[in-house]
Write a protein that holds these residues in place. Structure first.
Motif, mmCIF file in Angstrom:
data_model
loop_
_atom_site.group_PDB
_atom_site.id
_atom_site.type_symbol
_atom_site.label_atom_id
_atom_site.label_comp_id
_atom_site.label_asym_id
_atom_site.label_seq_id
_atom_site.Cartn_x
_atom_site.Cartn_y
_atom_site.Cartn_z
ATOM 1 N N ASN A 157 -60.629 45.606 -75.359
ATOM 2 C CA ASN A 157 -62.083 45.556 -75.166
ATOM 3 C C ASN A 157 -62.447 44.495 -74.141
ATOM 4 O O ASN A 157 -63.291 44.717 -73.273
ATOM 5 N N LEU A 180 -63.579 48.329 -83.128
ATOM 6 C CA LEU A 180 -63.994 47.142 -83.890
ATOM 7 C C LEU A 180 -64.111 47.431 -85.388
ATOM 8 O O LEU A 180 -63.925 46.529 -86.200
ATOM 9 N N LYS A 230 -61.833 45.875 -70.839
ATOM 10 C CA LYS A 230 -62.771 46.973 -70.529
ATOM 11 C C LYS A 230 -64.161 46.458 -70.161
ATOM 12 O O LYS A 230 -64.844 47.019 -69.332
ATOM 13 N N TYR A 231 -64.582 45.382 -70.839
ATOM 14 C CA TYR A 231 -65.965 44.930 -70.653
ATOM 15 C C TYR A 231 -66.063 43.650 -69.808
ATOM 16 O O TYR A 231 -67.029 42.914 -69.899
ATOM 17 N N GLY A 237 -62.993 54.556 -74.635
ATOM 18 C CA GLY A 237 -63.442 54.023 -75.934
ATOM 19 C C GLY A 237 -63.949 55.113 -76.864
ATOM 20 O O GLY A 237 -64.450 56.141 -76.415
ATOM 21 N N THR A 238 -63.800 54.884 -78.163
ATOM 22 C CA THR A 238 -64.254 55.858 -79.152
ATOM 23 C C THR A 238 -65.315 55.250 -80.065
ATOM 24 O O THR A 238 -65.913 55.958 -80.869
ATOM 25 N N GLY A 239 -65.501 53.954 -79.966
ATOM 26 C CA GLY A 239 -66.450 53.296 -80.873
ATOM 27 C C GLY A 239 -65.832 53.029 -82.237
ATOM 28 O O GLY A 239 -66.538 52.701 -83.190
ATOM 29 N N ASP A 264 -63.897 36.259 -73.402
ATOM 30 C CA ASP A 264 -63.905 36.816 -72.044
ATOM 31 C C ASP A 264 -65.136 36.352 -71.275
ATOM 32 O O ASP A 264 -66.066 35.798 -71.864
ATOM 33 N N SER A 286 -68.308 53.046 -72.347
ATOM 34 C CA SER A 286 -67.248 53.047 -73.331
ATOM 35 C C SER A 286 -66.371 54.291 -73.172
ATOM 36 O O SER A 286 -65.154 54.233 -73.210
HETATM 37 P P1 ADP Z 1 -65.246 51.106 -77.926
HETATM 38 O O1 ADP Z 1 -64.167 52.069 -78.166
HETATM 39 O O2 ADP Z 1 -66.529 51.750 -77.467
HETATM 40 O O3 ADP Z 1 -64.849 49.943 -77.096
HETATM 41 P P2 ADP Z 1 -65.403 49.275 -80.180
HETATM 42 O O4 ADP Z 1 -65.636 49.571 -81.623
HETATM 43 O O5 ADP Z 1 -64.109 48.638 -79.827
HETATM 44 O O6 ADP Z 1 -65.623 50.621 -79.409
HETATM 45 O O7 ADP Z 1 -66.584 48.359 -79.667
HETATM 46 C C1 ADP Z 1 -67.926 48.730 -79.976
HETATM 47 C C2 ADP Z 1 -68.856 48.338 -78.862
HETATM 48 O O8 ADP Z 1 -68.940 46.898 -78.825
HETATM 49 C C3 ADP Z 1 -68.388 48.747 -77.480
HETATM 50 O O9 ADP Z 1 -68.800 50.057 -77.154
HETATM 51 C C4 ADP Z 1 -69.030 47.696 -76.590
HETATM 52 O O10 ADP Z 1 -70.356 48.072 -76.282
HETATM 53 C C5 ADP Z 1 -69.098 46.461 -77.481
HETATM 54 N N1 ADP Z 1 -68.006 45.503 -77.168
HETATM 55 C C6 ADP Z 1 -66.831 45.352 -77.833
HETATM 56 N N2 ADP Z 1 -66.089 44.359 -77.302
HETATM 57 C C7 ADP Z 1 -66.822 43.869 -76.261
HETATM 58 C C8 ADP Z 1 -66.612 42.821 -75.316
HETATM 59 N N3 ADP Z 1 -65.502 42.056 -75.329
HETATM 60 N N4 ADP Z 1 -67.589 42.593 -74.408
HETATM 61 C C9 ADP Z 1 -68.735 43.328 -74.395
HETATM 62 N N5 ADP Z 1 -68.982 44.336 -75.255
HETATM 63 C C10 ADP Z 1 -68.047 44.598 -76.187
#
Ligand code: ADP
Length: 262
Positions: free
Chosen positions: A162, A229, A165-166, A224-226, A194, A219
């Motif tokens: 993540n 986390l 990715k972000y 990403g699948t949501g 990050d 995502s």
């Molecule tokens: P995804 O597969 O969409 O990454 P996650 O459950 O891992 O799903 O994360 C849920 C959401 O939390 C993400 O879609 C993103 O918007 C936000 N997110 C997670 N980690 C970060 C990060 N390090 N920085 C910014 N946003 C994040």
């Protein structure tokens, strides 16, 4: 007598309240249970066709791309990418369904956490390099952890993946860990920080929910699948630990995990 009467009325009121609440809760509990059962059945049913598709597509040798028209080649590449992420989503869903049903095993064993952290950082190096992201590892020497090795590794991958990715090009990601005293015992404190896009405060409370994505397009584009986390939270809580997030939009995000050493 008055006191007795008031206690009696209070008792009746509480009993009626509880009865009404449990009646009102019944349809909610039922729909919640049905939703979870649907999740378990759907992921189970999808597993076989998706893995057949995935392995079938893997057999097609993309190195032999010249055999295909440009259109077919691009189409096959897209199909491979999409089936790979569908397979990942199904395995994530199955993990959550098994954890809901209380049948997902946690296999405890002793292992060197520092070695795992180094190995995980090495393996995301390539992914981070593509975005010119600098990776830092701040360690406190060797730490012996008694936990589910596979799941803890999965947790690190979810958070680091993540973070990459972000985080825009040129950013930085730091994985740091060490021992700290919390609730009269020593715990392992892990943080993944990050310098990425950050998360607006109204989303913070929801990011651990299943399928919650702040920016669906972003995502999805990055695979990403949501569910990441939600799985991370389950892993931490099934080890009786805690996970917290703090974030500044436009500046970065930091996830902090506390895990009992055993
Ligand atoms: P995804 O597969 O969409 O990454 P996650 O459950 O891992 O799903 O994360 C849920 C959401 O939390 C993400 O879609 C993103 O918007 C936000 N997110 C997670 N980690 C970060 C990060 N390090 N920085 C910014 N946003 C994040």
């Amino acid at each position: 007598v008055l006191l007795g009467m008031s206690l009696l009325f209070a008792g009746i009121a509480i009993a009626i309240g509880q009865f009404m609440t449990s009646r009102a809760m019944k349809p909610i509990t039922r729909s919640y249970r049905m939703q979870r059962e649907f999740l378990a059945n759907a992921s189970h049913e999808l597993r076989t066709p998706i893995s057949i598709l995935k392995s079938g597509l893997e057999v097609i040798d993309m190195e032999e791309g010249s055999k295909f028209s440009e259109f077919t080649f691009e189409l096959l590449k897209d199909l491979q990418k999409e089936t790979k992420s569908a397979a990942k989503m199904v395995s994530d869903l199955m993990l959550l369904a098994r954890s809901d049903a209380g049948v997902q095993q946690i296999s405890y064993e002793s292992f060197e956490f520092s070695q795992m952290a180094e190995q995980v950082m090495r393996s995301i190096q390539g992914f981070a390099h593509v975005s010119q992201i600098k990776l830092n590892l701040q360690t406190q020497g060797s730490i012996l952890l008694f936990a589910d090795q596979e799941r803890i590794k999965q947790l690190l991958y979810i958070l680091l993946d993540n973070a990459v990715k972000y985080t825009p090009h040129g950013g930085e990601i730091t994985l740091s860990y060490g021992l700290m005293d919390a609730e009269h015992t020593q715990k392992l404190c892990i943080s993944v920080t990050d310098t990425g896009i950050g998360i607006e405060s109204e989303h913070i409370a929801h990011i651990f929910d299943r399928f919650y994505r702040v920016d669906k397009n972003r995502s999805r584009e990055s695979g990403g699948t949501g569910l990441g986390l939600a799985i991370a939270k389950w892993i931490v809580e099934s080890h009786r630990g805690s996970i917290q997030v703090s974030s500044t939009p436009g500046a970065g995000t930091s996830f902090t995990i506390l895990l009992p050493l055993k």
